[in-house]
Scaffold this motif. Structure first.
Motif: not given
Length: 87
Positions: A49-50, A53-54, A56-57, A76
């Protein structure tokens, strides 16, 4: 950071002299890395999950740097790869 002139005759080993001068900064950098290393003990689901999200950023930031729109599927950016020009 300017650590000044290091006199090898007075200090002996230059690497050791630099380590002595910059020891506090080194300890601070190591402490930051230890908080990142705590992820090594997490479950795969939490890390995934982490990581997602990284990712995507990072994709958004890369698209901004490259001047591309991030309005592709799912917001994206485009998932198509650029082709290598044929000569």
């Amino acid at each position: 950071r300017d650590i000044g002139v290091i006199d090898q005759k007075a200090t002996g080993n230059v690497r050791a002299a630099i380590d002595r001068i910059t020891s506090q900064e080194t300890l601070n950098a190591i402490a930051r890395g230890r908080t990142e290393a705590k992820a090594a003990g997490l479950t795969a689901a939490v890390v995934a999950t982490s990581s997602a999200s990284k990712a995507v950023a990072w994709r958004k930031q890369i698209a901004e740097i490259l001047g591309q729109s991030s309005n592709g599927p799912g917001g994206q950016g485009s998932s198509r790869r650029r082709a290598v020009p044929r000569v």
